[in-house]
Design an enzyme around this catalytic site. Sequence first.
Site, PDB file in Angstrom:
ATOM      1  N   SER A 193       0.837  -1.209   0.000  1.00  0.00           N
ATOM      2  CA  SER A 193       0.000   0.000   0.000  1.00  0.00           C
ATOM      3  C   SER A 193       0.875   1.264   0.000  1.00  0.00           C
ATOM      4  O   SER A 193       0.520   2.281  -0.585  1.00  0.00           O
ATOM      5  CB  SER A 193      -0.982   0.000   1.172  1.00  0.00           C
ATOM      6  OG  SER A 193      -0.329   0.448   2.329  1.00  0.00           O
ATOM      7  N   LYS A 194       2.043   1.189   0.625  1.00  0.00           N
ATOM      8  CA  LYS A 194       2.976   2.332   0.578  1.00  0.00           C
ATOM      9  C   LYS A 194       3.483   2.517  -0.859  1.00  0.00           C
ATOM     10  O   LYS A 194       3.618   3.639  -1.341  1.00  0.00           O
ATOM     11  CB  LYS A 194       4.181   2.107   1.502  1.00  0.00           C
ATOM     12  CG  LYS A 194       3.833   1.760   2.918  1.00  0.00           C
ATOM     13  CD  LYS A 194       3.440   2.967   3.741  1.00  0.00           C
ATOM     14  CE  LYS A 194       3.119   2.563   5.168  1.00  0.00           C
ATOM     15  NZ  LYS A 194       2.362   3.548   5.905  1.00  0.00           N
ATOM     16  N   ILE A 195       3.765   1.399  -1.502  1.00  0.00           N
ATOM     17  CA  ILE A 195       4.256   1.484  -2.887  1.00  0.00           C
ATOM     18  C   ILE A 195       3.161   2.079  -3.774  1.00  0.00           C
ATOM     19  O   ILE A 195       3.411   2.937  -4.628  1.00  0.00           O
ATOM     20  CB  ILE A 195       4.690   0.083  -3.413  1.00  0.00           C
ATOM     21  CG1 ILE A 195       5.881  -0.426  -2.588  1.00  0.00           C
ATOM     22  CG2 ILE A 195       5.039   0.127  -4.898  1.00  0.00           C
ATOM     23  CD1 ILE A 195       6.353  -1.831  -2.925  1.00  0.00           C
TER      24      ILE A 195
END
Length: 545
Positions: free
Chosen positions: A243-245
Amino acid sequence: MPLPKRPANEIYSPILKRKRSSSPNSGSDAPGKSLLKVFIIDAKLDAEVVEDLRHLIDNFGTAAGTQLQLCPSAEDAQIVITDIHMQKRIERHVNWDTAKQKAIVTPQWLRDSFESKQLLPCGEYAALRELYEETIQNCPEDSQISASNDQDFPPKAIPSSRKGAGICYNHHYSCMRYSPLICPNQKLVEKLAILRRHREVEGLDIQALGYERAISVPFPRVITTNDFHEVSELPHIGRKILSKIQDFIQHGDIPECRTILNETRYQSLVLFNTVYGIGPSTARALYSSGLRTIKDLERHYGVTSRTNDSNDNASLEHLDRSTKTGLPDLSIKVGLELREELIMRIPRSEVEEIRDVVMNELAHIRSGCVSTITGGYRRGKIESNDIDIVISHKDLKPGDDQVKGLCAELIRCLYDKRLLTHVMYLSSFREHNTLRTTHWDSLQKALTVFILPDSGKGQKRIHRRLDLIFALPEVYHTAIVGWTGSTMFERDLRLWAKEKKGMKFDSSGISRRHDSKLYFPKSEEEVFELLDLEFIEPALRNADL
Ligand code: ATP
Ligand code: MG
Ligand code: MN
């Protein structure tokens, strides 16, 4: 989206992986790629600008495959970057005859070339009117640049005869992946590295390791939204990190990173960590007691920082003396006093110079010693944070402290000659449990601070961290593998040995777990063979940030 099929042994640039310093000439062994050496004249440039320029050099790549390499002297460079525009002033840094043979350009040339992914014509960026013609003439073009003539640098990439059958970019263990220094997903990785660092300084080791592992996994190209499925199937990329990516791909940033960078607490903890000897937990304790800045630490530890007079170790002698060795101890106090010097990165030429001085002194004590510079240097880093040297001698025998004795003798000699200013012995040569009874003294490690003697050329010498590892001849090659790193590669070597092979590996030896049988590999290749691994060149063991 179906995954594109790729041969298992294809070389992948680690996309999720960041370079810590300038990358070596990976181009010289990749067909169609070439390397251009660049020298920056620091004068008149802010430290931040210099840092930015170095960053651009690190990450430079043209469509034609040209890469840049930071070069420690103008003589060896093809391009010189400077903000100086007067002949008189530039002559303080570069001999005029040398200057005539270079393309001398402003920093903007680098920025624009970087942006447009090509080597732009130098003329319009010429820094000196007087050298306008020469700058045009000496301006390299993508197709003209010849590869570095440095014979053994960078270390060879993947020898064609040894393409690893089991090696693939999405293998679970990094010791089964090729991890060169180059990294196409630089910006993303730098953001993930902030999250990792944050977890690390906060003592959230498991989370930090999670990010570290994710960062080490290579990906064959710049990640776009089309790649999410493929990325989600990579090892070590869980839902959270994915999700950060996703955040980064969609918005060009990870919001949490911005918050972290603005936190005073994060800033102080990271700053405290730049002091040798202060790890995350000490940093947190210092922060909790109200300390925020380096000045606070200096007051707390009762030291003043040394910015000059660094060639004289006598001034350090008031510092803590180890009761064990009688030599000044490598303590937090020393780390703080020498911080500004110890955080400076070390160019390859100085690493080699230091090795030569050390080995020369050792030759007087005992002739016939062998040595290998390991650590980041061996993996091809242009600049290292410290110097790691593994040393041995064919006649060293276990049992009566011969390794320890030789190490102590060298340390004493270097100290007496004022080359070595501080030392801390690590007694963890007992680390190899199964070897404890027969082989407990196979390694001796000394973590030291070293300073080269005055060159007589007005060159300022600075203190450097030097790790010396003395090994019995039978563990010389395991020590070399163990001290070449990178840390993630080593971690996975141990895990692989344990989980898949029922073996125990560390710098001080290899053994079979069920019966403690010892193995003494005669080469680095044999270390890999014993662990049933394909051999991976040091230049492809860069599985860390
Ligand atoms: P740089 O020095 O530029 O930060 P590096 O990879 O050389 O990069 P070091 O901390 O010098 O980093 O460590 C070199 C390698 O030696 C590490 O990857 C690790 O495998 C090994 N190493 C470091 N310290 C120890 C130790 N105390 N015991 C065993 N191995 C170690
Ligand atoms: Mg090192
Ligand atoms: Mn080291």
